[in-house]
Design a protein around this motif. Structure first.
Motif, PDB file in Angstrom:
ATOM      1  N   ARG A 217       0.848  -1.194   0.000  1.00 57.88           N
ATOM      2  CA  ARG A 217       0.000   0.000   0.000  1.00 57.88           C
ATOM      3  C   ARG A 217       0.881   1.241   0.000  1.00 57.88           C
ATOM      4  O   ARG A 217       1.957   1.253   0.604  1.00 57.88           O
ATOM      5  N   LYS A 218       0.380   2.266  -0.665  1.00 57.44           N
ATOM      6  CA  LYS A 218       1.167   3.507  -0.753  1.00 57.44           C
ATOM      7  C   LYS A 218       1.317   4.188   0.600  1.00 57.44           C
ATOM      8  O   LYS A 218       2.359   4.746   0.931  1.00 57.44           O
ATOM      9  N   GLU A 219       0.205   4.142   1.403  1.00 58.85           N
ATOM     10  CA  GLU A 219       0.211   4.931   2.644  1.00 58.85           C
ATOM     11  C   GLU A 219       1.157   4.352   3.710  1.00 58.85           C
ATOM     12  O   GLU A 219       1.607   5.078   4.601  1.00 58.85           O
ATOM     13  N   ARG A 220       1.434   3.037   3.619  1.00 59.03           N
ATOM     14  CA  ARG A 220       2.312   2.433   4.626  1.00 59.03           C
ATOM     15  C   ARG A 220       2.910   1.180   4.019  1.00 59.03           C
ATOM     16  O   ARG A 220       2.192   0.247   3.689  1.00 59.03           O
ATOM     17  N   ARG A 221       4.219   1.172   3.809  1.00 60.95           N
ATOM     18  CA  ARG A 221       4.861  -0.026   3.258  1.00 60.95           C
ATOM     19  C   ARG A 221       4.700  -1.188   4.231  1.00 60.95           C
ATOM     20  O   ARG A 221       4.632  -0.988   5.448  1.00 60.95           O
ATOM     21  N   PHE A 222       4.608  -2.384   3.696  1.00 61.03           N
ATOM     22  CA  PHE A 222       4.429  -3.612   4.486  1.00 61.03           C
ATOM     23  C   PHE A 222       3.070  -3.681   5.179  1.00 61.03           C
ATOM     24  O   PHE A 222       2.904  -4.360   6.183  1.00 61.03           O
ATOM     25  N   TYR A 223       2.097  -2.935   4.641  1.00 60.49           N
ATOM     26  CA  TYR A 223       0.721  -3.010   5.138  1.00 60.49           C
ATOM     27  C   TYR A 223      -0.111  -3.430   3.937  1.00 60.49           C
ATOM     28  O   TYR A 223       0.044  -2.883   2.840  1.00 60.49           O
ATOM     29  N   HIS A 224      -0.972  -4.456   4.105  1.00 55.33           N
ATOM     30  CA  HIS A 224      -1.642  -5.056   2.943  1.00 55.33           C
ATOM     31  C   HIS A 224      -3.147  -5.219   3.161  1.00 55.33           C
ATOM     32  O   HIS A 224      -3.571  -5.643   4.228  1.00 55.33           O
ATOM     33  N   THR A 225      -3.911  -4.893   2.119  1.00 57.85           N
ATOM     34  CA  THR A 225      -5.353  -5.145   2.179  1.00 57.85           C
ATOM     35  C   THR A 225      -5.754  -6.171   1.110  1.00 57.85           C
ATOM     36  O   THR A 225      -6.909  -6.513   0.975  1.00 57.85           O
ATOM     37  N   GLU A 226      -4.784  -6.625   0.335  1.00 56.56           N
ATOM     38  CA  GLU A 226      -5.042  -7.572  -0.752  1.00 56.56           C
ATOM     39  C   GLU A 226      -3.767  -8.389  -0.961  1.00 56.56           C
ATOM     40  O   GLU A 226      -2.677  -7.895  -0.674  1.00 56.56           O
ATOM     41  N   LEU A 227      -3.921  -9.624  -1.504  1.00 56.46           N
ATOM     42  CA  LEU A 227      -2.729 -10.433  -1.782  1.00 56.46           C
ATOM     43  C   LEU A 227      -2.295 -10.236  -3.227  1.00 56.46           C
ATOM     44  O   LEU A 227      -3.109 -10.285  -4.144  1.00 56.46           O
ATOM     45  N   GLY A 228      -0.994 -10.018  -3.402  1.00 57.18           N
ATOM     46  CA  GLY A 228      -0.470  -9.852  -4.763  1.00 57.18           C
ATOM     47  C   GLY A 228       0.645 -10.835  -5.039  1.00 57.18           C
ATOM     48  O   GLY A 228       0.700 -11.909  -4.429  1.00 57.18           O
ATOM     49  N   ASN A 229       1.509 -10.490  -5.954  1.00 58.08           N
ATOM     50  CA  ASN A 229       2.591 -11.382  -6.366  1.00 58.08           C
ATOM     51  C   ASN A 229       3.835 -10.561  -6.642  1.00 58.08           C
ATOM     52  O   ASN A 229       3.752  -9.346  -6.842  1.00 58.08           O
ATOM     53  N   ASN A 230       4.972 -11.242  -6.725  1.00 59.42           N
ATOM     54  CA  ASN A 230       6.141 -10.578  -7.297  1.00 59.42           C
ATOM     55  C   ASN A 230       6.203 -10.983  -8.762  1.00 59.42           C
ATOM     56  O   ASN A 230       6.733 -12.041  -9.101  1.00 59.42           O
ATOM     57  N   PHE A 231       5.625 -10.157  -9.607  1.00 57.05           N
ATOM     58  CA  PHE A 231       5.623 -10.385 -11.061  1.00 57.05           C
ATOM     59  C   PHE A 231       6.418  -9.281 -11.750  1.00 57.05           C
ATOM     60  O   PHE A 231       6.127  -8.893 -12.871  1.00 57.05           O
ATOM     61  N   ARG A 232       7.424  -8.709 -11.051  1.00 56.79           N
ATOM     62  CA  ARG A 232       8.122  -7.548 -11.593  1.00 56.79           C
ATOM     63  C   ARG A 232       9.083  -7.915 -12.728  1.00 56.79           C
ATOM     64  O   ARG A 232       9.702  -8.971 -12.701  1.00 56.79           O
ATOM     65  N   LEU A 233       9.188  -7.004 -13.688  1.00 55.25           N
ATOM     66  CA  LEU A 233      10.187  -7.120 -14.759  1.00 55.25           C
ATOM     67  C   LEU A 233      11.424  -6.353 -14.286  1.00 55.25           C
ATOM     68  O   LEU A 233      11.300  -5.396 -13.529  1.00 55.25           O
ATOM     69  N   THR A 234      12.609  -6.739 -14.768  1.00 52.53           N
ATOM     70  CA  THR A 234      13.804  -5.987 -14.354  1.00 52.53           C
ATOM     71  C   THR A 234      14.117  -4.883 -15.366  1.00 52.53           C
ATOM     72  O   THR A 234      13.741  -4.956 -16.537  1.00 52.53           O
ATOM     73  N   ASN A 235      14.863  -3.888 -14.861  1.00 50.18           N
ATOM     74  CA  ASN A 235      15.325  -2.798 -15.717  1.00 50.18           C
ATOM     75  C   ASN A 235      16.211  -3.345 -16.853  1.00 50.18           C
ATOM     76  O   ASN A 235      16.183  -2.839 -17.968  1.00 50.18           O
ATOM     77  N   LEU A 236      16.962  -4.423 -16.555  1.00 51.92           N
ATOM     78  CA  LEU A 236      17.822  -5.064 -17.564  1.00 51.92           C
ATOM     79  C   LEU A 236      16.978  -5.572 -18.734  1.00 51.92           C
ATOM     80  O   LEU A 236      17.334  -5.406 -19.907  1.00 51.92           O
ATOM     81  N   GLN A 237      15.861  -6.213 -18.383  1.00 53.16           N
ATOM     82  CA  GLN A 237      14.985  -6.747 -19.440  1.00 53.16           C
ATOM     83  C   GLN A 237      14.313  -5.611 -20.207  1.00 53.16           C
ATOM     84  O   GLN A 237      14.213  -5.647 -21.435  1.00 53.16           O
ATOM     85  N   ALA A 238      13.854  -4.603 -19.452  1.00 59.98           N
ATOM     86  CA  ALA A 238      13.185  -3.471 -20.095  1.00 59.98           C
ATOM     87  C   ALA A 238      14.145  -2.746 -21.043  1.00 59.98           C
ATOM     88  O   ALA A 238      13.733  -2.233 -22.093  1.00 59.98           O
ATOM     89  N   ALA A 239      15.438  -2.724 -20.683  1.00 59.76           N
ATOM     90  CA  ALA A 239      16.440  -2.074 -21.545  1.00 59.76           C
ATOM     91  C   ALA A 239      16.463  -2.750 -22.917  1.00 59.76           C
ATOM     92  O   ALA A 239      16.525  -2.081 -23.954  1.00 59.76           O
TER      93      ALA A 239
END
Ligand code: PLP
Length: 375
Positions: A217-239
């Motif tokens: 959540r934007k208002e407080r890191r490590f505070y969650h109201t929903e479950l998500g995933n780590n589906f992030r792309l890397t800057n290396l790949q985006a390059a």
């Protein structure tokens, strides 16, 4: 004697000097994870190329579909209509959201969703339609967009295989509410592994970003109201992706040249159905597919075996979702039949179609086809 060098691979990516330069920049500056300017640039340039406002880059096309469907907040029993002839990523994105995939058959010539079958499958539980553009050819989108308006449905385009393709002048992946892409190594634009979801809705984009990144959540890191995933792309790949987008017109031209070189050589084989291009379409021929007439006495597996004997690598077409034991075990699609999908799944394969293919290789592939049919 056969030697490994003369085998023609089904796909080979083209990585240029610009890709190397941008990746080196990441390495030299230390921006190697999912923060960094290439991520933003990749999202913005791809969204703008497709005529959409927001891009959310993710680690592959499968999870792009997964977060796109998840962002709809479907309730169990809600339905999503899609073609049977597609990759499992599409159907499993729906089942993972506890929703029900509802299938239609495909068109025997474009191999894309037969849109004339969709309306009959709409029920009060239908929430979305997922057209999948196949092997470079667009789905006939206008009837679907009209149905979506009429029945208040969301359109989730899967444009993994149609980077740069157009439907009546509009880019594939630029027509739906949520549009998904894969940037796997065999795609026209590649980041090695990668994906993206496009939307015009700012709030939806924010939700997709949250689902990609553990729903912090934007208002407080490590505070969650929903479950998500780590589906992030890397800057290396985006390059790599940014450099690839700079060259997209060339890449599309290369695919279109490849298709015309194959078609010129194979059009006299009446037992082969070759890729088509509807008058309203710009086909990017992501892969050059063929469907063998069963009168040849051969199915695609046998044809592929014989082509491999001539050092030509191929891939079989998708097997329909209604023929997947994993879905039967979930009580889905039992006793359903989609005859066009069943035929092309057995009789279809694609020929070597990579970005580095040469005219000499195309000639070698077609020589192999001639040899097989001369027997
Ligand atoms: C139509 C389609 N959708 C989704 C995907 C999944 O993409 P990925 O392999 O990046 O997970 C693919 C993969 O090739 C595809 O062809």
């Amino acid at each position: 004697m056969a030697n490994a060098q003369s085998i023609i691979p089904v796909n080979e990516p083209l990585i240029g000097e610009q890709e190397k330069k941008y990746v080196m920049e990441c390495l030299e500056t230390g921006w190697i994870s999912s923060e960094g300017h290439f991520i933003r640039e990749f999202e913005e340039t791809w969204a703008s190329y497709c005529g959409m406002k927001y891009g959310v880059a993710v680690s592959n096309g499968t999870v792009a579909l997964e977060i796109a469907v998840a962002s709809l907040n479907l309730t169990p029993g809600d339905e999503v209509i899609l073609p049977s002839f597609t990759i499992i990523s599409c159907a499993q994105a729906i089942t993972k959201a506890n929703a029900v995939p509802v299938l239609v058959d495909c068109d025997p010539e474009t191999w894309c969703m037969d849109v004339s079958q969709v309306e009959a499958k709409i029920t009060i539980r239908t929430r979305a339609i997922m057209p999948v553009h196949i092997y470079g050819h667009p789905v006939d989108m206008n009837p679907l967009l009209e149905m979506a308006r009429k029945h208040n449905l969301v359109i989730i385009e899967d444009a993994a295989e149609t980077h740069g393709a157009e439907y009546k002048g509009r880019k594939c992946g630029g027509m739906g509410d949520l549009n998904c892409f894969s940037f796997y190594a065999n795609k026209i634009i590649t980041t090695g592994e990668g994906g993206m979801v496009l939307t015009n809705d700012e709030q939806q984009a924010e939700h997709l970003r949250s689902l990609r990144n553990l729903c912090f959540r934007k208002e407080r890191r490590f505070y969650h109201t929903e479950l998500g995933n780590n589906f992030r792309l890397t800057n290396l790949q985006a390059a790599i992706g940014v450099a690839q987008i700079e060259r997209i017109e060339e890449s599309v031209q290369k695919k279109r040249w490849m298709a015309s070189a194959y078609t010129e050589r194979l059009k006299t084989f009446e037992m082969l159905s070759l890729p088509v291009e509807r008058p309203w379409a710009k086909n990017v021929y992501w892969m050059y597919g063929l469907v063998l007439n069963p009168s040849t006495g051969m199915d695609a597996i046998e044809f592929a075996r014989r082509l491999a004997g001539e050092r030509v690598m191929t891939r079989p077409f998708f097997l329909g979702m209604h023929e997947q034991p994993v879905f039967h075990a979930m009580g889905l699609f039992q006793n359903e039949h989609y005859p066009v999908t069943e035929n092309i799944a057995r009789q279809g394969l694609y020929l070597p179609s990579g970005m580095t293919i040469t005219e000499a290789q195309i000639e070698q592939v077609c020589q192999a086809v001639r040899k097989i049919f001369a027997r």
